[in-house]
Design an enzyme around this catalytic site. Structure first.
Site, PDB file in Angstrom:
ATOM      1  N   GLU A 156      27.525  33.336  42.444  1.00  0.00           N
ATOM      2  CA  GLU A 156      26.634  34.438  42.860  1.00  0.00           C
ATOM      3  C   GLU A 156      26.189  35.353  41.719  1.00  0.00           C
ATOM      4  O   GLU A 156      26.325  36.577  41.803  1.00  0.00           O
ATOM      5  CB  GLU A 156      27.308  35.242  43.982  1.00  0.00           C
ATOM      6  N   GLU A 261      29.601  26.024  51.562  1.00  0.00           N
ATOM      7  CA  GLU A 261      30.181  27.037  52.469  1.00  0.00           C
ATOM      8  C   GLU A 261      29.390  27.046  53.775  1.00  0.00           C
ATOM      9  O   GLU A 261      28.991  28.098  54.273  1.00  0.00           O
ATOM     10  CB  GLU A 261      30.150  28.429  51.805  1.00  0.00           C
TER      11      GLU A 261
HETATM   12  O1  9MR Z   1      35.347  34.025  53.645  1.00  0.00           O
HETATM   13  C1  9MR Z   1      35.711  34.960  52.661  1.00  0.00           C
HETATM   14  C2  9MR Z   1      36.250  36.232  53.325  1.00  0.00           C
HETATM   15  O2  9MR Z   1      37.480  35.948  53.961  1.00  0.00           O
HETATM   16  C3  9MR Z   1      36.419  37.331  52.288  1.00  0.00           C
HETATM   17  O3  9MR Z   1      36.774  38.525  52.940  1.00  0.00           O
HETATM   18  C4  9MR Z   1      35.125  37.514  51.522  1.00  0.00           C
HETATM   19  C5  9MR Z   1      35.248  38.573  50.453  1.00  0.00           C
HETATM   20  O4  9MR Z   1      34.056  38.723  49.739  1.00  0.00           O
HETATM   21  O5  9MR Z   1      34.756  36.276  50.901  1.00  0.00           O
HETATM   22  C6  9MR Z   1      34.463  35.294  51.841  1.00  0.00           C
HETATM   23  O6  9MR Z   1      34.021  34.122  51.207  1.00  0.00           O
HETATM   24  C7  9MR Z   1      32.829  34.254  50.433  1.00  0.00           C
HETATM   25  C8  9MR Z   1      32.909  33.236  49.318  1.00  0.00           C
HETATM   26  O7  9MR Z   1      34.085  33.399  48.592  1.00  0.00           O
HETATM   27  C9  9MR Z   1      31.705  33.328  48.412  1.00  0.00           C
HETATM   28  N1  9MR Z   1      30.470  33.213  49.159  1.00  0.00           N
HETATM   29  C10 9MR Z   1      30.339  34.085  50.325  1.00  0.00           C
HETATM   30  C11 9MR Z   1      31.556  33.926  51.228  1.00  0.00           C
HETATM   31  C12 9MR Z   1      31.389  34.761  52.478  1.00  0.00           C
HETATM   32  O8  9MR Z   1      31.372  36.108  52.157  1.00  0.00           O
END
Ligand code: 9MR
Length: 372
Positions: A156, A261
Site C-alpha cells: 500500500e 485479500e
Molecule cells: O484484516 C486485518 C485486520 O484484522 C486488521 O485490524 C487491519 C489493520 O490495518 O488489517 C487488516 O488487514 C489488512 C491487510 O493487512 C492489508 N490490506 C488491507 C487489509 C484490510 O484492512
C-alpha cells in the site's frame, strides 16, 4: 412375486451405496482440489486459527485451502515490537503450520505504513531508516529463507490517484525506499517471489501508479516477481472489464498476478451516501446494517453470481495468475464486520459463520465441475 421380493434388498443396497458415494464425492470436493493446476487457493489466518484453537475451523482450512497468509501476526508491530527485539513465536507457528500441511506460505508484510511499532514511526532521518530497513528485511526474510514462498515486500505505497503515499518511509528516504526494499529482500533470499501488494489497483488511475512503481523498481535494478491485487471488492465494482485489463497490464510487465485479500462486501458504504459525512457516527444504524440476522436470498444470489463472474475471468487467465487468497476463512471472522463501521454483520466470503458453504461457494465450484 418371490423373485421380486428377492430383488428388493438388492435394489435398496444399490441405492444406499450410490447415495453414499455421491455424498462422499460432494463432501470430499474442495476449492483447492477443484482449482489444482490453475492457481493456489489461499486464506488469511487469524492468530487463533494458526494455533488451531477450533478443530472444526482447522479441518475446513486444511480441506479447502493450499495457501496461507497471516492476517496480522507477521506485521511489523508484532514481529519487531522494539528496535532490538524480534518476536517470532507466532510467525514460527504460522510457518510450521504451512509446512506440516504442505501449503504455499505467503509472507505479509515487510514494509507497510500501517500497524508499525511506535518506535518505527518515530524514525526521523535517512540513516536511521536505512539501518531499520536493512535489519528488518534481512532478519525476517533470512530467517524464513526457503520456507516462505513469497513476500509482500511493500504494501500500500500508493494513494488512490496513483501518487506515492506520504509515509515515514517516503518522508525519510524518498521513492528510493521502494527499490531498496526489493533489493534487500532479494539479497536475503534470492529464490523467494517478491510482490508489491495494494488495494484499488484495478482502478485506472491507481493502476497507472502501480505500473510506474513496478517499472521504477525494475529500472533501478530491483527484483520484483509479482503484483498482489488485494481484491477488497463490492458487488458492483470494480467492473469485470477493469479486473481483466489489470490482469493483462500487470502480466505484460512480466509479473505474476496474485489476488491476495479477496472479499466482497454486501453492505452499504457510508462514502456512497450523498452528503454523508464520513466522521458521522454510523454505529448502530439499522440503515447501515440491513442484514443483522441473515442475508436475503436475492443478495446471496447476487454475491454468488459476482463470485462466479470473477472466477470465470481468473480461469480465463489462469496462466497469468499464481494465487487467489480469500481474506479470512468464514464470514464470522471478517474484518469487514468492523470496517468502515464497527459491529455490522457482513457476508463477504464463501463460508458462513457456521462454516457452511454458501451459494457463492457452489457457484465458484460449479465453474470447474461442469467441465469435468
Ligand atoms: O484484516 C486485518 C485486520 O484484522 C486488521 O485490524 C487491519 C489493520 O490495518 O488489517 C487488516 O488487514 C489488512 C491487510 O493487512 C492489508 N490490506 C488491507 C487489509 C484490510 O484492512
Amino acid at each position: 412375486m418371490k423373485l421380486i421380493n428377492n430383488y428388493i434388498p438388492l435394489v435398496f443396497l444399490f441405492v444406499l451405496v450410490s447415495c453414499n458415494s455421491q455424498n462422499t464425492k460432494s463432501n470430499s470436493a474442495s476449492l483447492k482440489d477443484n482449482f489444482k493446476g490453475d492457481f493456489y487457493i489461499g486464506t488469511a489466518l487469524s492468530a487463533d486459527q494458526i494455533e488451531q484453537k477450533d478443530a472444526k475451523v482447522d479441518e475446513l482450512i486444511r480441506k479447502e485451502f493450499n495457501a496461507i497468509t497471516a492476517e496480522n501476526i507477521m506485521k511489523s508491530m508484532f514481529v519487531h515490537p522494539l528496535k532490538n527485539k524480534y518476536d517470532f513465536a507466532m510467525t514460527d507457528k504460522f510457518v510450521a503450520y504451512g509446512e506440516k500441511n504442505k501449503m504455499f506460505i505467503h509472507g505479509h508484510t515487510l514494509i507497510w505504513h500501517s500497524q508499525l511499532a511506535p518506535w518505527m514511526s518515530e524514525i526521523k532521518d535517512s540513516i536511521e531508516m536505512k539501518a531499520f530497513m536493512k535489519d528488518h528485511i534481512t532478519t525476517i526474510v533470512s530467517k524464513y529463507k526457503g520456507k516462505i514462498n513469497s513476500w509482500d515486500v511493500v504494501n500500500e505505497a500508493l494513494n488512490d490517484d496513483g501518487t506515492l503515499r506520504k509515509s515515514v518511509f517516503l518522508n525519510t528516504l524518498g521513492k528510493s525506499y521502494l527499490v531498496d526494499a526489493f533489493k534487500l529482500a532479494a539479497k536475503a533470499d534470492p529464490k523467494v517471489d517478491l510482490y508489491y501488494n495494494d488495494y484499488n489497483i484495478c482502478e485506472p488511475k491507481k493502476r497507472e501508479g502501480a505500473i510506474e512503481l513496478v517499472k521504477n523498481i525494475k529500472a533501478n535494478g530491483g527484483k520484483i516477481d509479482g503484483i498482489g491485487i488485494q481484491g477488497h471488492w463490492r458487488l458492483e465494482s470494480p467492473s469485470l472489464e477493469e479486473i481483466e485489463k489489470s490482469i493483462l497490464a500487470y502480466s505484460a510487465l512480466g509479473l505474476k498476478v496474485a489476488f491476495t485479500e479477496l472479499d466482497i462486501t454486501v453492505l452499504p458504504n457510508p462514502w456512497d451516501l450523498k452528503g454523508a459525512d464520513v466522521n458521522q457516527k454510523f454505529e448502530g444504524s439499522a440503515k447501515m446494517n440491513p442484514y443483522p440476522k441473515t442475508l436475503p436470498d436475492s443478495i446471496q444470489t447476487k454475491l454468488a453470481d459476482r463470485y462466479a463472474a470473477i472466477f470465470k475471468i481468473f480461469l480465463k487467465h489462469k496462466d497469468k495468475i499464481s494465487r487467489v487468497t480469500f481474506w479470512g476463512v468464514h464470514d464470522g471472522q471478517s474484518w469487514l464486520n468492523d470496517w468502515p463501521i464497527k459491529g455490522r454483520t457482513n457476508y463477504p466470503l464463501l463460508f458462513d459463520t457456521k462454516l457452511k458453504p454458501k451459494k457463492a461457494y457452489i457457484s465458484v465450484m460449479q465453474l470447474k465441475e461442469n467441465k469435468k
